[in-house]
Design an enzyme around this catalytic site. Sequence first.
Site, PDB file in Angstrom:
ATOM      1  N   GLU A 116      -5.571  45.847  -2.812  1.00  0.00           N
ATOM      2  CA  GLU A 116      -5.914  44.733  -1.823  1.00  0.00           C
ATOM      3  C   GLU A 116      -4.864  43.794  -2.041  1.00  0.00           C
ATOM      4  OE1 GLU A 116     -10.603  45.566  -1.559  1.00  0.00           O
ATOM      5  OE2 GLU A 116      -9.914  44.313  -3.190  1.00  0.00           O
ATOM      6  N   CYS A 129      -1.662  36.658  -1.858  1.00  0.00           N
ATOM      7  CA  CYS A 129      -1.994  36.975  -3.270  1.00  0.00           C
ATOM      8  C   CYS A 129      -1.775  38.457  -3.272  1.00  0.00           C
ATOM      9  CB  CYS A 129      -3.519  36.636  -3.612  1.00  0.00           C
ATOM     10  SG  CYS A 129      -4.155  37.306  -5.158  1.00  0.00           S
ATOM     11  N   CYS A 136      -6.051  47.885 -13.860  1.00  0.00           N
ATOM     12  CA  CYS A 136      -5.553  47.104 -15.044  1.00  0.00           C
ATOM     13  C   CYS A 136      -6.069  47.677 -16.281  1.00  0.00           C
ATOM     14  CB  CYS A 136      -6.171  45.865 -14.758  1.00  0.00           C
ATOM     15  SG  CYS A 136      -5.387  44.433 -15.978  1.00  0.00           S
ATOM     16  N   CYS A 140     -10.937  42.166 -19.211  1.00  0.00           N
ATOM     17  CA  CYS A 140     -11.580  40.645 -18.854  1.00  0.00           C
ATOM     18  C   CYS A 140     -12.877  41.005 -18.451  1.00  0.00           C
ATOM     19  CB  CYS A 140     -10.777  39.720 -18.187  1.00  0.00           C
ATOM     20  SG  CYS A 140      -8.907  39.720 -18.900  1.00  0.00           S
ATOM     21  N   CYS A 143     -13.808  39.948 -14.614  1.00  0.00           N
ATOM     22  CA  CYS A 143     -12.990  40.485 -13.600  1.00  0.00           C
ATOM     23  C   CYS A 143     -13.483  41.953 -13.061  1.00  0.00           C
ATOM     24  CB  CYS A 143     -11.292  40.315 -14.271  1.00  0.00           C
ATOM     25  SG  CYS A 143     -10.485  41.097 -13.013  1.00  0.00           S
ATOM     26  N   GLY A 196      -4.233  43.608 -11.279  1.00  0.00           N
ATOM     27  CA  GLY A 196      -3.153  44.035 -12.363  1.00  0.00           C
ATOM     28  C   GLY A 196      -2.516  42.947 -13.098  1.00  0.00           C
ATOM     29  N   SER A 228       0.856  35.135 -12.445  1.00  0.00           N
ATOM     30  CA  SER A 228      -0.132  34.717 -13.352  1.00  0.00           C
ATOM     31  C   SER A 228      -0.204  35.770 -14.271  1.00  0.00           C
ATOM     32  CB  SER A 228      -1.654  34.719 -12.474  1.00  0.00           C
ATOM     33  OG  SER A 228      -2.622  34.491 -13.460  1.00  0.00           O
ATOM     34  N   SER A 250      -4.061  32.779 -17.543  1.00  0.00           N
ATOM     35  CA  SER A 250      -5.696  32.891 -17.409  1.00  0.00           C
ATOM     36  C   SER A 250      -5.944  32.605 -18.792  1.00  0.00           C
ATOM     37  CB  SER A 250      -5.830  34.474 -17.156  1.00  0.00           C
ATOM     38  OG  SER A 250      -5.654  34.626 -15.893  1.00  0.00           O
ATOM     39  N   PHE A 251      -6.088  31.062 -19.194  1.00  0.00           N
ATOM     40  CA  PHE A 251      -6.622  30.641 -20.278  1.00  0.00           C
ATOM     41  C   PHE A 251      -8.087  30.993 -20.607  1.00  0.00           C
ATOM     42  CE2 PHE A 251      -6.388  27.425 -23.703  1.00  0.00           C
ATOM     43  CZ  PHE A 251      -5.170  27.904 -24.373  1.00  0.00           C
ATOM     44  N   CYS A 370     -10.759  35.483  -5.793  1.00  0.00           N
ATOM     45  CA  CYS A 370     -10.225  35.963  -7.187  1.00  0.00           C
ATOM     46  C   CYS A 370     -11.168  36.975  -8.017  1.00  0.00           C
ATOM     47  CB  CYS A 370     -10.094  34.611  -8.201  1.00  0.00           C
ATOM     48  SG  CYS A 370      -8.896  33.575  -7.547  1.00  0.00           S
TER      49      CYS A 370
END
Length: 393
Positions: A116, A129, A136, A140, A143, A196, A228, A250-251, A370
């Site tokens: 996408e 984006c 992936c 996480c 996600c 990803g 990112s 991505s903290f 996101c």
Amino acid sequence: MTDIPITPEVTALPRMPRRADGKVNLIGLTRPRLQEALIAAGTPEKQAKMRADQLWQWIYQRGESDFAAMTNLAKAYRASLAENFVIERPEVVSKLVSADGTRKYLVRISGGHEVEVVYIPEEDRGTLCISSQVGCTLTCSFCHTGTQKLVRNLTAGEIVGQIMIARDDLDEWPKPGEGSDARPRLLSNIVLMGMGEPLYNFENVRDAMKIAMDPEGISLSRRRITLSTSGVVPEIARTAQEIGCQLAVSFHATTDEVRDKLVPINRKWPIATLLDALRAYPKASNSERITFEYVMLKGVNDSDADARRLVQLIRGIPAKINLIPFNEWPGAPHERSDWERIESFADIIYKAGYASPIRTPRGEDIMAACGQLKSATERARKSRAEIAAEAGI
Ligand code: SAH
Ligand code: SF4
């Protein structure tokens, strides 16, 4: 211009991805590889640079995909190019347009896989984006993409192809005679924040971004491209040296204990190691600030103490903190923090001297926000344990 005989079979292109009919797609080849391909197909070496420059302009400045339309090349040369090569974007399977103008494209790549791509129009910019992998390897917890195991890395052509597809749809290729910046760009910024982990597909992402940044290519400034990463520490210095774009990380948590759970790659490269790599980045890449992405999860990482720890941790790093209200997806194990909580968190960061924009969720009605991206054909959900075992973490 002389007519150049080209051998019909391009046998000398071992490393280039080919279609079933043997033709090589020119989209995504770097300049040196494009020249290599032309020479292998019979273009005299002395002419290769000039021909590559001409093709480059047609492909990336005009969006042209038909060799026959390339009127500054001799007719026979155009025909021979068409025998050996194609200029082929991934296929757009569907397009959804949100009430807020966000556009989401479902794009099919070879092998029938889908990714996408999301275009987000704003007043002063338009951000695309893009995705770097199908699925992936990481998992996480917040996600949606992370519930889909890695299917494969995208090629450089498939990555840059996403930008070309969006420019096609926005009808913003410069018209003949128009310079590349004759009109304000509708697609002015790129974020590698789709599906990803870009730093697990480094070479292809780098080659695609080089094309996006090339002044005679798509010609977007490296300051308008943000990559990112979840924190693949060994590749961060390389990103500075070989790409030089803006970096977002991505903290999402302020202690290793919590980050281990939210962003499992933290078990390999914990917060202190990550921060060391980030400290070195701006100078090495000559970029400005690092964006710290921080997804707001109710009761997990959103306390005032977290906000205070966050500003302490990043002290000394030129930074902006992007607070992302959690975007829900079916079966997600988290909830979005309350608005007052997000504001209180933002306030602490702001008072410590950092910009702390709260990212307005865009395109939620079309699942384009996101972390909501996941290919429709790959929805079979694996258990987290299964995915983690496969990824070796
Ligand atoms: N793999 C890269 C880039 C893709 S994710 C990375 O992890 O950085 C892009 C951003 O969206 C990341 O900051 C990610 O943490 C965030 N994100 C993922 N899922 C989300 C969700 N459900 N809600 C809000 N943000 C999310
Ligand atoms: Fe992968 Fe990024 Fe999603 Fe983590 S947040 S699972 S790294 S796409």
